[in-house]
Design a protein around this motif. Structure first.
Motif, PDB file in Angstrom:
ATOM      1  N   GLU A 102      36.826  48.435  38.928  1.00  0.00           N
ATOM      2  CA  GLU A 102      36.453  49.051  37.655  1.00  0.00           C
ATOM      3  C   GLU A 102      36.336  48.007  36.541  1.00  0.00           C
ATOM      4  N   PHE A 103      37.325  47.124  36.444  1.00  0.00           N
ATOM      5  CA  PHE A 103      37.294  46.136  35.369  1.00  0.00           C
ATOM      6  C   PHE A 103      36.269  45.033  35.646  1.00  0.00           C
ATOM      7  N   SER A 104      35.996  44.743  36.905  1.00  0.00           N
ATOM      8  CA  SER A 104      34.924  43.810  37.220  1.00  0.00           C
ATOM      9  C   SER A 104      33.589  44.358  36.727  1.00  0.00           C
ATOM     10  N   SER A 105      33.343  45.624  37.010  1.00  0.00           N
ATOM     11  CA  SER A 105      32.116  46.270  36.580  1.00  0.00           C
ATOM     12  C   SER A 105      32.026  46.321  35.053  1.00  0.00           C
ATOM     13  N   LEU A 106      33.138  46.661  34.418  1.00  0.00           N
ATOM     14  CA  LEU A 106      33.156  46.752  32.957  1.00  0.00           C
ATOM     15  C   LEU A 106      32.837  45.423  32.296  1.00  0.00           C
ATOM     16  N   ILE A 107      33.484  44.359  32.767  1.00  0.00           N
ATOM     17  CA  ILE A 107      33.263  43.053  32.150  1.00  0.00           C
ATOM     18  C   ILE A 107      31.823  42.592  32.360  1.00  0.00           C
ATOM     19  N   GLY A 144      37.512  37.792  45.148  1.00  0.00           N
ATOM     20  CA  GLY A 144      38.120  38.956  45.782  1.00  0.00           C
ATOM     21  C   GLY A 144      37.105  40.002  46.211  1.00  0.00           C
ATOM     22  N   VAL A 145      37.401  40.679  47.331  1.00  0.00           N
ATOM     23  CA  VAL A 145      36.496  41.712  47.843  1.00  0.00           C
ATOM     24  C   VAL A 145      36.387  42.879  46.865  1.00  0.00           C
ATOM     25  N   CYS A 146      37.464  43.190  46.168  1.00  0.00           N
ATOM     26  CA  CYS A 146      37.419  44.296  45.206  1.00  0.00           C
ATOM     27  C   CYS A 146      36.576  43.932  43.996  1.00  0.00           C
ATOM     28  N   VAL A 147      36.552  42.635  43.654  1.00  0.00           N
ATOM     29  CA  VAL A 147      35.679  42.154  42.581  1.00  0.00           C
ATOM     30  C   VAL A 147      34.229  42.338  42.991  1.00  0.00           C
ATOM     31  N   LYS A 148      33.891  41.905  44.199  1.00  0.00           N
ATOM     32  CA  LYS A 148      32.517  42.017  44.679  1.00  0.00           C
ATOM     33  C   LYS A 148      32.071  43.475  44.744  1.00  0.00           C
ATOM     34  N   ALA A 149      32.993  44.373  45.101  1.00  0.00           N
ATOM     35  CA  ALA A 149      32.643  45.797  45.141  1.00  0.00           C
ATOM     36  C   ALA A 149      32.241  46.295  43.764  1.00  0.00           C
ATOM     37  N   GLY A 150      32.974  45.871  42.738  1.00  0.00           N
ATOM     38  CA  GLY A 150      32.649  46.288  41.374  1.00  0.00           C
ATOM     39  C   GLY A 150      31.389  45.651  40.833  1.00  0.00           C
ATOM     40  N   MET A 151      30.991  44.502  41.391  1.00  0.00           N
ATOM     41  CA  MET A 151      29.783  43.814  40.955  1.00  0.00           C
ATOM     42  C   MET A 151      28.518  44.377  41.570  1.00  0.00           C
ATOM     43  N   ALA A 152      28.661  45.129  42.660  1.00  0.00           N
ATOM     44  CA  ALA A 152      27.488  45.634  43.376  1.00  0.00           C
ATOM     45  C   ALA A 152      26.603  46.451  42.442  1.00  0.00           C
ATOM     46  N   ASP A 172      24.867  48.949  43.045  1.00  0.00           N
ATOM     47  CA  ASP A 172      24.962  50.391  43.269  1.00  0.00           C
ATOM     48  C   ASP A 172      26.373  50.931  43.025  1.00  0.00           C
ATOM     49  N   TYR A 173      27.267  50.076  42.445  1.00  0.00           N
ATOM     50  CA  TYR A 173      28.633  50.553  42.179  1.00  0.00           C
ATOM     51  C   TYR A 173      28.610  51.615  41.094  1.00  0.00           C
ATOM     52  N   LYS A 174      29.332  52.695  41.321  1.00  0.00           N
ATOM     53  CA  LYS A 174      29.381  53.785  40.355  1.00  0.00           C
ATOM     54  C   LYS A 174      30.782  53.842  39.746  1.00  0.00           C
TER      55      LYS A 174
END
Length: 343
Positions: free
Chosen positions: A266-271, A301-309, A311-313
């Protein structure tokens, strides 16, 4: 000696365990109350708050404590760390089982900005070599300032009269009172400690740090004239990169790991999606952030990459992200994704 102190500080002390999802807690480890880290942490927390996400900003001694916190401290998903601390750990990881254990699972979230290495000294001390025989404050032992100052003094073979392990907030009044001769402070300029306290420019100044042996580890930098009221001339010195770290959570392990991974995403996507907002309204150092400049040898981190995708919602959308029209950032995100794939 510096290595052993640092190793002892980062040895794993506890295991990550489960937490209640209903009252899930998120924390970021930062630094002292007048430092740049804590202001960056508050900016990220404010961004989360705009989306209904609570992030607690925790004061700390600095980089070493923050690294340990991400690895060992419960409900602590984020920490800001100096790049020379990361380089130091990577250097010793191969041959030291304790360091291997300490760094296991710790990952890059985002590279941030350069932090200038300030050395405030009496006016009669002209350069780093003049610190020979002097009483110098080098930061508390769990801080990045302590590691950086110790490395610099050792590299330059400066034999101080005494190295005082106190934090910069404590060191400044001692310098003004004549109890010490100089002190180190690693912080992104402008540092609130120097902006918010009266310092007589006729009696004290920032030392230039331009010695060639330091440029193998540090980046040449400059603090412009007038950045601080006491500083009338530009000062050439060196800097380290500030990096946001996280942990490589395993979503299959337990609820705590799943919730923590979700928080990181979530915070990866936000930033990523609100970097322009942070640059416009946050600490001035956000303007220097380049998310593609990754420290060598560290994985994202894998969770960082997930938030960067693409198509991440996210669970929520900031108003700016929801209403903003396409502005060419797709190319920027693609570049960042390609860079991260190389890790």
């Amino acid at each position: 000696m510096v290595f052993r102190l640092a190793s002892a500080a980062i040895v794993a002390a506890c295991l990550l365990g489960p937490a209640s999802a209903a009252e899930f807690e998120k924390n970021i480890m930062t630094g002292g109350p007048q430092g740049t880290y804590i202001q960056i942490g508050r900016d990220v927390a404010a961004l989360g708050k705009s989306c209904g996400l609570t992030l607690n900003v925790q004061q700390s001694a600095g980089s070493l404590e923050n690294f340990v916190g991400v690895r060992n401290r419960k409900n602590t998903q984020f920490g800001i760390v100096q790049s020379d601390v990361l380089e130091y750990l990577k250097t010793f990881e191969a041959n030291d089982p304790e360091v291997q254990q300490a760094v296991r699972g710790v990952r890059i979230m985002f590279p941030l900005y350069n932090e200038e290495i300030h050395v405030l000294a009496r006016a009669d001390i002209k350069d780093m070599k003049d610190l020979d025989g002097k009483k110098v404050a080098v930061g508390v032992k769990d801080s990045g300032t302590f590691l950086t100052s110790s490395l610099i003094l050792d590299i330059l073979q400066v034999k101080t009269g005494e190295r005082v392990a106190i934090n910069p907030d404590t060191a400044l009044p001692k310098l003004l009172a004549g109890e010490i001769d100089a002190f180190f402070y690693v912080a992104g300029a402008p540092a609130a400690l120097f902006k918010n306290n009266p310092i007589d420019g006729a009696k004290f100044h920032l030392l230039p740090i331009t010695e060639a042996p330091l440029l193998a580890t540090y980046t040449a930098s400059r603090i412009d004239a007038g950045t601080y009221a006491f500083q009338k001339e530009p000062v050439d010195l060196i800097a380290v990169k500030a990096v946001m770290m996280t942990y490589d959570y395993d979503v299959k392990r337990n609820a705590y790991q799943r919730e923590s991974c979700k928080a990181v995403s979530e915070f990866s996507s936000l930033i990523l999606n609100n970097l322009e907002k942070l640059q416009a309204t946050g600490h001035p150092k956000w303007k220097d952030v380049d998310l593609t400049v990754l420290p060598p040898g560290w994985q994202v981190g894998v969770c960082v990459k997930a938030g960067m995708a693409l198509d991440y919602k996210p669970a929520c959308k900031a108003p700016e992200a929801a209403t903003r029209q396409p502005d060419g950032n797709e190319e920027y995100l693609d570049l960042l994704k390609q860079r991260l794939k190389k890790q």
